[in-house]
Design a protein around this motif. Structure first.
Motif, PDB file in Angstrom:
ATOM      1  N   GLU A 286      -8.382   3.665   0.301  1.00  0.00           N
ATOM      2  CA  GLU A 286      -7.836   4.765   0.810  1.00  0.00           C
ATOM      3  C   GLU A 286      -7.089   5.373   1.763  1.00  0.00           C
ATOM      4  OE1 GLU A 286      -5.971   6.340  -1.605  1.00  0.00           O
ATOM      5  OE2 GLU A 286      -6.808   5.948  -3.110  1.00  0.00           O
ATOM      6  N   GLU A 287      -7.494   5.188   3.135  1.00  0.00           N
ATOM      7  CA  GLU A 287      -7.003   4.878   4.261  1.00  0.00           C
ATOM      8  C   GLU A 287      -6.689   4.133   4.733  1.00  0.00           C
ATOM      9  OE1 GLU A 287     -10.780   8.364   6.218  1.00  0.00           O
ATOM     10  OE2 GLU A 287     -10.803   6.399   5.756  1.00  0.00           O
ATOM     11  N   GLN A 288      -6.751   2.868   4.535  1.00  0.00           N
ATOM     12  CA  GLN A 288      -6.332   1.228   4.742  1.00  0.00           C
ATOM     13  C   GLN A 288      -5.269   0.992   4.179  1.00  0.00           C
ATOM     14  OE1 GLN A 288      -9.339  -1.631   2.463  1.00  0.00           O
ATOM     15  NE2 GLN A 288      -9.867  -1.936   5.256  1.00  0.00           N
ATOM     16  N   ALA A 289      -5.170   2.033   2.766  1.00  0.00           N
ATOM     17  CA  ALA A 289      -3.769   1.866   2.597  1.00  0.00           C
ATOM     18  C   ALA A 289      -2.976   3.014   2.641  1.00  0.00           C
ATOM     19  CB  ALA A 289      -3.205   2.518   0.304  1.00  0.00           C
ATOM     20  N   TRP A 290      -3.341   3.899   3.691  1.00  0.00           N
ATOM     21  CA  TRP A 290      -2.177   4.815   4.744  1.00  0.00           C
ATOM     22  C   TRP A 290      -1.132   4.643   5.549  1.00  0.00           C
ATOM     23  CZ3 TRP A 290      -1.340   6.858   8.804  1.00  0.00           C
ATOM     24  CH2 TRP A 290      -0.087   8.310   7.838  1.00  0.00           C
ATOM     25  N   VAL A 291      -2.219   3.536   6.022  1.00  0.00           N
ATOM     26  CA  VAL A 291      -2.023   2.510   7.712  1.00  0.00           C
ATOM     27  C   VAL A 291      -1.369   1.313   7.076  1.00  0.00           C
ATOM     28  CG1 VAL A 291      -2.917   1.229   9.078  1.00  0.00           C
ATOM     29  CG2 VAL A 291      -4.599   3.012   9.011  1.00  0.00           C
ATOM     30  N   ARG A 292      -1.745   0.781   6.138  1.00  0.00           N
ATOM     31  CA  ARG A 292      -0.373   0.105   5.510  1.00  0.00           C
ATOM     32  C   ARG A 292       0.594  -0.180   6.239  1.00  0.00           C
ATOM     33  NH1 ARG A 292      -5.226  -1.883   2.480  1.00  0.00           N
ATOM     34  NH2 ARG A 292      -3.951  -1.526   0.721  1.00  0.00           N
ATOM     35  N   LEU A 293       0.344   1.430   4.877  1.00  0.00           N
ATOM     36  CA  LEU A 293       2.231   2.020   4.816  1.00  0.00           C
ATOM     37  C   LEU A 293       2.441   2.153   5.853  1.00  0.00           C
ATOM     38  CD1 LEU A 293       3.826   3.003   1.900  1.00  0.00           C
ATOM     39  CD2 LEU A 293       3.010   4.971   2.350  1.00  0.00           C
ATOM     40  N   HIS A 294       1.856   3.046   7.046  1.00  0.00           N
ATOM     41  CA  HIS A 294       2.770   3.712   7.015  1.00  0.00           C
ATOM     42  C   HIS A 294       2.892   2.683   8.826  1.00  0.00           C
ATOM     43  CE1 HIS A 294       3.375   7.514   5.777  1.00  0.00           C
ATOM     44  NE2 HIS A 294       2.269   6.697   4.661  1.00  0.00           N
TER      45      HIS A 294
ATOM     46  N   ALA B 237      -0.740  -4.655  -0.919  1.00  0.00           N
ATOM     47  CA  ALA B 237      -0.268  -4.511   0.394  1.00  0.00           C
ATOM     48  C   ALA B 237       0.249  -4.045   0.943  1.00  0.00           C
ATOM     49  CB  ALA B 237      -0.240  -6.028  -0.270  1.00  0.00           C
ATOM     50  N   ILE B 238       2.111  -3.939   0.361  1.00  0.00           N
ATOM     51  CA  ILE B 238       2.569  -2.902   0.833  1.00  0.00           C
ATOM     52  C   ILE B 238       2.103  -1.544   1.518  1.00  0.00           C
ATOM     53  CG2 ILE B 238       4.231  -5.145   0.285  1.00  0.00           C
ATOM     54  CD1 ILE B 238       6.091  -1.522  -0.916  1.00  0.00           C
ATOM     55  N   GLY B 239       1.179  -0.883   1.007  1.00  0.00           N
ATOM     56  CA  GLY B 239       0.603   0.190   1.415  1.00  0.00           C
ATOM     57  C   GLY B 239       0.330   1.576  -0.151  1.00  0.00           C
ATOM     58  N   GLY B 240       0.536   0.670  -1.258  1.00  0.00           N
ATOM     59  CA  GLY B 240       0.935   1.362  -2.134  1.00  0.00           C
ATOM     60  C   GLY B 240      -1.390   2.009  -2.348  1.00  0.00           C
TER      61      GLY B 240
END
Lengths: 396, 243
Positions: free
Chosen positions: B93-101, A309-312
């Protein structure tokens, strides 16, 4: 980070690592045992010299109608010496098991061989004291003997036996003229130093006739002539024993070469078998890693949800679980190498085998163990990476 | 693991580009033969620096909307443009990148890693962003100080109070300097006084750092604090009021 996760369940981590360690260790140990046994046999028979043929009375074939073995006689020895062109030495050995007694009354039962001075050459004997009896002793049936170190120790302890008198059997008092240096034990554990040698003529005179010789020790002229010598020996002995062309040999030829070859074959099969069993246990170790990682993934679903959820990213979560599996596998493989090398060393030491842990085997099994661990770690890691963060977060 | 952020993404959003733009957003869940509509066409534009509260009865679709806003879920139909970029159909993978940044999350039940210290929890996003250890350490101090927890640096969550845990979670949400903070009932698990202080912290972030915040809540009092209040019912926006 992976290390900390594994420290969270030290007991579980230990068991997982142990599974793989046993696999890797067993692989190294098994291959090393087989190799050690082989080298031990090879070394033992190589000291006998590979350029040796031994004739024993009696046929290998136990077929119906084979006539009783004809003893190996002086006539055989004479014929071989007169006619053979490929044989350098032919030395007869007569053998009985008898009690040997000192004047002080100490008794030791041993194998007594009546033979000729050349026996020392053909058997490659080295002397700790004195030497072999000589042609004069043989010609005049002198009452002299040579002792193996086991016999010397049993009868005389630390005392020098040279020149001492012993009684062999009931009727032969003999003077000790030599002690043969220690030769050790065979792979099967029998003592190579437990014997007494006397001249063949003395043997016949005082210890009674045995029915022929128990063996003829034969040395070909050269290693190159080995097969020719084997063939000529067979031909001459068959003629000497008057065997018809259809009749099987009534004697048996043996050479250290035969035993070495047999030992190599046996240990090759044994080694492959043991390695296969060990490889299976390695596989089981890998399955252990997969099992524990699957449990870990399902237990840590919530944590994986947070990380996602936090981006991993899925790739990062996959890498994290693979790193844990890799760490488990590396620790397991390292422990396995210690276990395998250690136990091989202990066994080799106890059996007095030459050390035979090959670094190729160590590298192979450690590498295989690591690869197995990571391969089996992949399935749980992929499962972790594919978790839907929304679903995973809801699980506590 | 290092992932340099594309500059275009990092560009400060001007007032001309909405922080969030939803066009005809539909979400249905397939339950066997049946497809259950949850969002039935949402059009919504959130400007940078807005503080939006989202209320509605259970099943009104506000959590689903928040998940889609947070790139945890994808819409069945419609467009979602985040800071000028269409993010409706990204890969995982792209979703994770957007969530992260670009997105910070604050949850009702905090969702902290129980075995990690406050500092480690706070910098977890920086770990995934490939920031070096020394820099992570520095940022952890800075962020914990920002939420008033500098003295709890080495504490694991079980040794923190509920309010402190939520502050750690907020610090974590800010770790990668997101443009959008999504809060799902952030005061729901707290007593009213602690809840008020958490709300105060969010308001402070909104005022001082011009952070865009979308906050889901049941509590009308909490919703009152927002500069814009949206009320949802049956997968539609029923009311949208600016203070």
């Amino acid at each position: 980070m992976a290390a900390r996760v594994l420290r969270r369940h030290p007991g579980r981590t230990l068991l997982t690592v142990l599974g793989l360690a046993i696999g890797v260790g067993a692989f190294i140990a098994m291959v090393s045992f087989a190799e050690g046994a082989r080298r031990s046999v090879v070394r033992q028979f190589e000291t006998l010299g590979t350029n040796l043929l031994r004739v024993r009375p009696g046929s290998r074939a136990r077929a119906e109608g084979v006539r009783p073995a004809m003893p190996l006689s002086d006539a055989d020895v004479r014929l071989l010496r007169r006619e053979a062109t490929t044989l350098a030495l032919v030395v007869p050995v007569a053998r009985r098991t008898l009690a040997v007694t000192t004047e002080a009354g100490r008794v030791h039962r041993t194998r007594v061989d009546g033979t000729e001075p050349d026996y020392a050459r053909i058997a490659g004997l080295r002397f700790a004291a004195g030497g072999m009896f000589d042609a004069t002793d043989l010609g005049t049936s002198n009452r002299v003997c040579v002792l193996g170190v086991t016999v010397a120790r049993a009868l005389f302890g630390e005392r020098d036996p040279l020149g001492e008198r012993v009684r062999i059997g009931p009727a032969l008092p003999a003077r000790v003229v030599g002690v043969v240096a220690a030769q050790g034990r065979t792979t099967t554990g029998s003592d190579l130093d437990d014997f007494v040698l006397v001249p063949r003529t003395t043997f016949a005179l005082f210890l009674g006739a045995t029915e022929g010789y128990s063996s003829l020790e034969v040395r070909p002229r050269s290693a190159a002539l080995f097969e020719a010598a084997r063939h000529e020996l067979t031909t001459l002995l068959r003629r000497s024993h008057g065997l018809g062309p259809a009749e099987p040999d009534d004697f048996t030829l043996w050479s250290p070469e035969d035993t070495i070859r047999a030992a190599e074959e046996t240990s090759r099969i044994l080694g492959a078998l043991l390695a296969a069993i060990a490889a299976i246990s390695l596989l089981v170790g890998g399955i252990g890693i997969m099992n524990i990682q699957l449990v870990s993934v399902s237990e840590r679903t919530h944590e994986i949800g947070i990380r996602a959820a936090i981006g991993g990213s899925p790739a990062q979560i996959l890498r994290q679980f693979l790193a844990e599996a890799l760490l488990l596998a590396l620790v397991g493989a390292t422990a396995g190498v210690l276990l395998g090398v250690g136990s091989s060393w202990i066994v080799a030491h106890a059996m007095q085998w030459p050390p035979s842990v090959s670094w190729r085997v160590v590298a192979l099994s450690a590498g295989f163990g690591t690869v197995v661990g990571v391969l089996f770690g992949y399935v749980p890691a992929r499962r972790a990476a594919r978790l839907d963060p929304i679903v995973a977060l809801r699980r506590e | 693991m290092r992932e340099p952020a594309p500059r275009s993404y990092r560009a400060p959003s001007t007032a001309l580009v909405p922080a969030v733009e939803l066009r005809g957003l539909v979400k249905t869940y397939d339950e066997g033969e049946l497809s259950v509509p949850v969002l039935r066409g949402i059009d919504l534009c959130i400007e940078p620096g807005e503080f939006v509260s989202l209320r509605g009865p259970s099943g009104s679709g506000k959590s689903t909307l928040l998940n889609i806003l947070g790139c945890l879920d994808r819409p069945t139909a419609g467009r979602y443009v985040l800071g000028g970029t269409d993010v409706s159909a990204l890969t995982r993978e792209e979703q994770a990148w957007v969530r992260l940044h670009h997105i910070g999350f604050v949850f009702q039940s905090f969702h902290l890693l129980p075995d990690a210290t406050a500092a480690e929890n706070v910098v977890l996003p920086l770990f995934y962003a490939g920031v070096r250890r020394a820099e992570r350490e520095r940022r952890a101090r800075e962020l914990l100080e920002r939420v008033g927890l500098a003295h709890r640096f080495d504490h694991v969550p079980s040794r923190l109070s509920g309010g402190e845990r939520q502050r750690v979670a907020i610090a974590r949400a800010l770790a990668c300097r997101p443009r959008l903070l999504l809060a799902d009932e952030p005061t729901g698990a707290l007593d009213s006084r602690t809840g008020a202080s958490i709300l105060e912290l969010l308001l402070d972030l909104h005022r001082r750092e011009r952070l865009t915040i979308v906050l889901v809540t049941h509590d009308p009092g909490v919703a009152e604090a927002a500069s814009r209040r949206i009320f949802m019912r049956d997968g539609r926006i029923e009311d949208d009021a600016r203070a």
